[in-house]
Write a protein that holds these residues in place. Structure first.
Motif, PDB file in Angstrom:
ATOM      1  N   ILE A 280       6.513  14.282 -17.794  1.00  0.00           N
ATOM      2  CA  ILE A 280       7.737  14.517 -17.020  1.00  0.00           C
ATOM      3  C   ILE A 280       8.164  13.242 -16.300  1.00  0.00           C
ATOM      4  O   ILE A 280       9.338  12.857 -16.339  1.00  0.00           O
ATOM      5  CB  ILE A 280       7.528  15.681 -16.023  1.00  0.00           C
ATOM      6  N   ILE A 281       7.212  12.564 -15.668  1.00  0.00           N
ATOM      7  CA  ILE A 281       7.536  11.320 -14.954  1.00  0.00           C
ATOM      8  C   ILE A 281       8.064  10.272 -15.932  1.00  0.00           C
ATOM      9  O   ILE A 281       9.053   9.585 -15.643  1.00  0.00           O
ATOM     10  CB  ILE A 281       6.321  10.812 -14.157  1.00  0.00           C
ATOM     11  N   SER A 282       7.443  10.159 -17.090  1.00  0.00           N
ATOM     12  CA  SER A 282       7.909   9.200 -18.105  1.00  0.00           C
ATOM     13  C   SER A 282       9.358   9.472 -18.484  1.00  0.00           C
ATOM     14  O   SER A 282      10.164   8.547 -18.606  1.00  0.00           O
ATOM     15  CB  SER A 282       7.043   9.282 -19.365  1.00  0.00           C
ATOM     16  N   HIS A 283       9.678  10.748 -18.660  1.00  0.00           N
ATOM     17  CA  HIS A 283      11.046  11.097 -19.058  1.00  0.00           C
ATOM     18  C   HIS A 283      12.048  10.898 -17.919  1.00  0.00           C
ATOM     19  O   HIS A 283      13.239  10.727 -18.188  1.00  0.00           O
ATOM     20  CB  HIS A 283      11.104  12.514 -19.599  1.00  0.00           C
ATOM     21  N   LEU A 284      11.576  10.873 -16.682  1.00  0.00           N
ATOM     22  CA  LEU A 284      12.468  10.526 -15.570  1.00  0.00           C
ATOM     23  C   LEU A 284      12.872   9.051 -15.646  1.00  0.00           C
ATOM     24  O   LEU A 284      13.835   8.632 -15.019  1.00  0.00           O
ATOM     25  CB  LEU A 284      11.811  10.827 -14.220  1.00  0.00           C
ATOM     26  N   GLY A 285      12.124   8.266 -16.409  1.00  0.00           N
ATOM     27  CA  GLY A 285      12.468   6.865 -16.635  1.00  0.00           C
ATOM     28  C   GLY A 285      13.198   6.634 -17.942  1.00  0.00           C
ATOM     29  O   GLY A 285      14.228   5.964 -17.980  1.00  0.00           O
ATOM     30  N   ASP A 286      12.680   7.212 -19.037  1.00  0.00           N
ATOM     31  CA  ASP A 286      13.263   6.874 -20.340  1.00  0.00           C
ATOM     32  C   ASP A 286      14.578   7.588 -20.649  1.00  0.00           C
ATOM     33  O   ASP A 286      15.480   6.996 -21.237  1.00  0.00           O
ATOM     34  CB  ASP A 286      12.255   7.043 -21.481  1.00  0.00           C
ATOM     35  N   LEU A 287      14.724   8.835 -20.241  1.00  0.00           N
ATOM     36  CA  LEU A 287      15.982   9.535 -20.532  1.00  0.00           C
ATOM     37  C   LEU A 287      17.182   8.908 -19.817  1.00  0.00           C
ATOM     38  O   LEU A 287      18.224   8.707 -20.451  1.00  0.00           O
ATOM     39  CB  LEU A 287      15.853  11.025 -20.222  1.00  0.00           C
TER      40      LEU A 287
ATOM     41  N   PRO B  65      11.067   1.027 -28.094  1.00  0.00           N
ATOM     42  CA  PRO B  65      12.430   1.504 -27.809  1.00  0.00           C
ATOM     43  C   PRO B  65      12.767   1.508 -26.315  1.00  0.00           C
ATOM     44  O   PRO B  65      13.877   1.151 -25.928  1.00  0.00           O
ATOM     45  CB  PRO B  65      12.452   2.927 -28.375  1.00  0.00           C
ATOM     46  N   VAL B  66      11.816   1.895 -25.479  1.00  0.00           N
ATOM     47  CA  VAL B  66      12.093   1.929 -24.035  1.00  0.00           C
ATOM     48  C   VAL B  66      12.242   0.509 -23.496  1.00  0.00           C
ATOM     49  O   VAL B  66      13.096   0.247 -22.642  1.00  0.00           O
ATOM     50  CB  VAL B  66      11.006   2.730 -23.275  1.00  0.00           C
ATOM     51  N   THR B  67      11.466  -0.422 -24.015  1.00  0.00           N
ATOM     52  CA  THR B  67      11.604  -1.822 -23.605  1.00  0.00           C
ATOM     53  C   THR B  67      12.989  -2.350 -23.970  1.00  0.00           C
ATOM     54  O   THR B  67      13.652  -3.016 -23.164  1.00  0.00           O
ATOM     55  CB  THR B  67      10.518  -2.702 -24.260  1.00  0.00           C
ATOM     56  N   ILE B  68      13.441  -2.049 -25.175  1.00  0.00           N
ATOM     57  CA  ILE B  68      14.771  -2.488 -25.599  1.00  0.00           C
ATOM     58  C   ILE B  68      15.842  -1.876 -24.701  1.00  0.00           C
ATOM     59  O   ILE B  68      16.783  -2.565 -24.278  1.00  0.00           O
ATOM     60  CB  ILE B  68      15.007  -2.149 -27.086  1.00  0.00           C
TER      61      ILE B  68
END
Length: 159
Positions: A135-142, A88-91
């Protein structure tokens, strides 16, 4: 790069749709490639943990009675959690990259750094060790998720 899509249903006002892929879209493609490196890193971590803690295939996780169940399962869970959101994040990165290629690539790269930190933290510190990477991941995906609504509106010429 210009792409032309012919509309299979003939409508008087819409015969074809043409759009141009931005030159900077290459950055998005590069981050898609680096996401495979992130997955490979986490896969290797699981393989090494399997050997270290003697967890044999086909078991996805170590059973509760296993002497090193928590240690192995934390490594495996970090990888599995990444796999659950990778597509999903790639899309989101690809779709947003059609409108905002640099921002999309940067946010996807932030997500990837977060996943590496998540995997290392989960493996070394257990469930609480995953928090910084999460937290860092969500700074990218959100932001990618929210940006998709605006990118869709731009592509649809609603804004």
């Amino acid at each position: 790069l210009k792409l032309r899509f012919s509309c299979p249903v003939r409508r008087p006002s819409i015969a074809a749709m043409v759009f141009q892929i931005p030159d900077e879209f290459g950055y998005v493609v590069i981050t898609v490639a680096t996401s495979w490196l992130v997955n490979t890193f986490l896969t290797v971590q699981v393989a090494m943990a399997r050997k270290k803690f003697n967890v044999q295939y086909p078991a996805l996780y170590a059973e509760k009675g296993h002497a090193h169940a928590e240690e192995f399962n934390c490594v495996q869970r970090a990888h599995q959690n990444t796999l659950e959101s990778w597509a999903p994040v790639t899309i989101l990165a690809l779709v947003n990259g059609l409108v905002y290629p640099v921002a999309s690539a940067v946010l996807f790269a932030v997500w990837q750094v977060g996943r590496i930190i998540y995997g290392i933290g989960y493996a070394k510190g257990g469930p609480t060790g995953r928090m910084a990477g999460g937290i860092i991941s969500h700074l990218g995906d959100l932001p990618l998720f929210l940006m998709a609504f605006y990118s869709g509106a731009v592509i649809a010429k609603l804004v």
